[in-house]
Write a protein that holds these residues in place. Structure first.
Motif, PDB file in Angstrom:
ATOM      1  N   GLY A 143      -1.504 -25.529 -17.224  1.00  0.00           N
ATOM      2  CA  GLY A 143      -0.657 -26.240 -18.170  1.00  0.00           C
ATOM      3  C   GLY A 143       0.452 -26.994 -17.461  1.00  0.00           C
ATOM      4  O   GLY A 143       1.573 -26.512 -17.328  1.00  0.00           O
TER       5      GLY A 143
ATOM      6  N   ASN B 135       6.685 -29.534 -15.400  1.00  0.00           N
ATOM      7  CA  ASN B 135       6.554 -28.327 -16.210  1.00  0.00           C
ATOM      8  C   ASN B 135       5.233 -27.646 -15.894  1.00  0.00           C
ATOM      9  O   ASN B 135       4.217 -28.316 -15.713  1.00  0.00           O
TER      10      ASN B 135
ATOM     11  N   LYS C 217       3.065 -24.094 -17.378  1.00  0.00           N
ATOM     12  CA  LYS C 217       3.075 -22.970 -18.319  1.00  0.00           C
ATOM     13  C   LYS C 217       3.029 -21.641 -17.580  1.00  0.00           C
ATOM     14  O   LYS C 217       3.840 -20.749 -17.845  1.00  0.00           O
TER      15      LYS C 217
ATOM     16  N   ASP D 152       6.595 -20.636 -18.098  1.00  0.00           N
ATOM     17  CA  ASP D 152       7.412 -21.734 -18.633  1.00  0.00           C
ATOM     18  C   ASP D 152       8.370 -22.261 -17.566  1.00  0.00           C
ATOM     19  O   ASP D 152       9.580 -22.337 -17.758  1.00  0.00           O
TER      20      ASP D 152
ATOM     21  N   THR E 261       2.400 -30.008 -22.599  1.00  0.00           N
ATOM     22  CA  THR E 261       3.273 -28.854 -22.385  1.00  0.00           C
ATOM     23  C   THR E 261       4.328 -28.802 -23.486  1.00  0.00           C
ATOM     24  O   THR E 261       4.579 -29.802 -24.167  1.00  0.00           O
TER      25      THR E 261
ATOM     26  N   ASP F  98      -0.346 -35.400 -17.177  1.00  0.00           N
ATOM     27  CA  ASP F  98      -0.524 -33.976 -17.418  1.00  0.00           C
ATOM     28  C   ASP F  98      -1.925 -33.566 -16.998  1.00  0.00           C
ATOM     29  O   ASP F  98      -2.789 -34.409 -16.739  1.00  0.00           O
TER      30      ASP F  98
END
Length: 197
Positions: A59, A81, A83, A120, A148, A160
């Motif tokens: 992610g 970012n 996950k 996160d 995300t 992404d």
């Protein structure tokens, strides 16, 4: 470095304006602010270095933004970012000039069978190098539509992917934050300015 040039390849090496990595909880130096993304905390105003033998992430997204210091100074940064991330043989260093000369703080973790782990994860960074593999990547996505939870501004360029793996990670960052950061086999030491790379 041009933040709009988010990726470039040279001899099989990938340099990204921002790809995630880690920082120890005691060294979370600041929050990433960008456009509509709220500022969670002000950065200390100094960059730090992170290295890892390998990062495995699920992610992933990336877009341009800025890191803001406590005095209001803005620094261009790329926001990344992830996950869920695993970092093998993690190293983080920060060095400051003092009245006694250079003083550094070095943190290592995940150098055994169990890697350091983050959930996160969000990073504001200026430079990263390593050999990267993306799965199901989308380049040119609107930053407000990345896959995300954290997103950028509508109309901004972003990318992404479902997952990202990076070997030989070396990163320079303004800030790192995570919902959970598990540092297996954590070691912290003061140095005379030694850095991860």
């Amino acid at each position: 470095m041009k933040l709009s040039n988010l990726t470039k390849t040279r001899k099989g090496r990938v340099a990204l304006a921002a790809v995630p990595v880690a920082a120890a909880a005691s060294l979370l130096l600041g929050g990433v602010a960008q456009g509509a993304v709220p500022v969670s905390f002000a950065i200390a105003g100094g960059e730090f270095k992170i290295a890892a033998d390998r990062l495995e992430g699920v992610g992933f997204s990336q877009y341009a933004g800025q890191a803001t210091a406590a005095d209001g100074t803005h620094h261009p940064a790329a926001i990344a970012n992830i996950k869920d991330a695993k970092l093998y043989n993690l190293c983080q260093t920060v060095v400051q000039e003092t009245a006694l000369g250079k003083v550094g703080l070095k943190i290592t973790a995940g150098d055994g069978e169990e890697p350091a782990k983050a959930t996160d994860l969000q990073i504001g960074m200026t430079d990263l190098s390593g050999t990267a593999t993306f799965r199901d990547i989308r380049i040119g996505v609107d930053a407000s539509k990345v896959n995300t939870t954290s997103k950028g501004d509508q109309g901004d360029f972003a990318m992404d992917s479902d997952s990202i793996d990076i070997d030989g990670l070396q990163q320079v960052s303004w800030s790192t934050q995570a919902a959970v950061f598990q540092l297996t086999d954590l070691k912290l030491q003061l140095t005379d300015g030694e850095e991860c790379f």
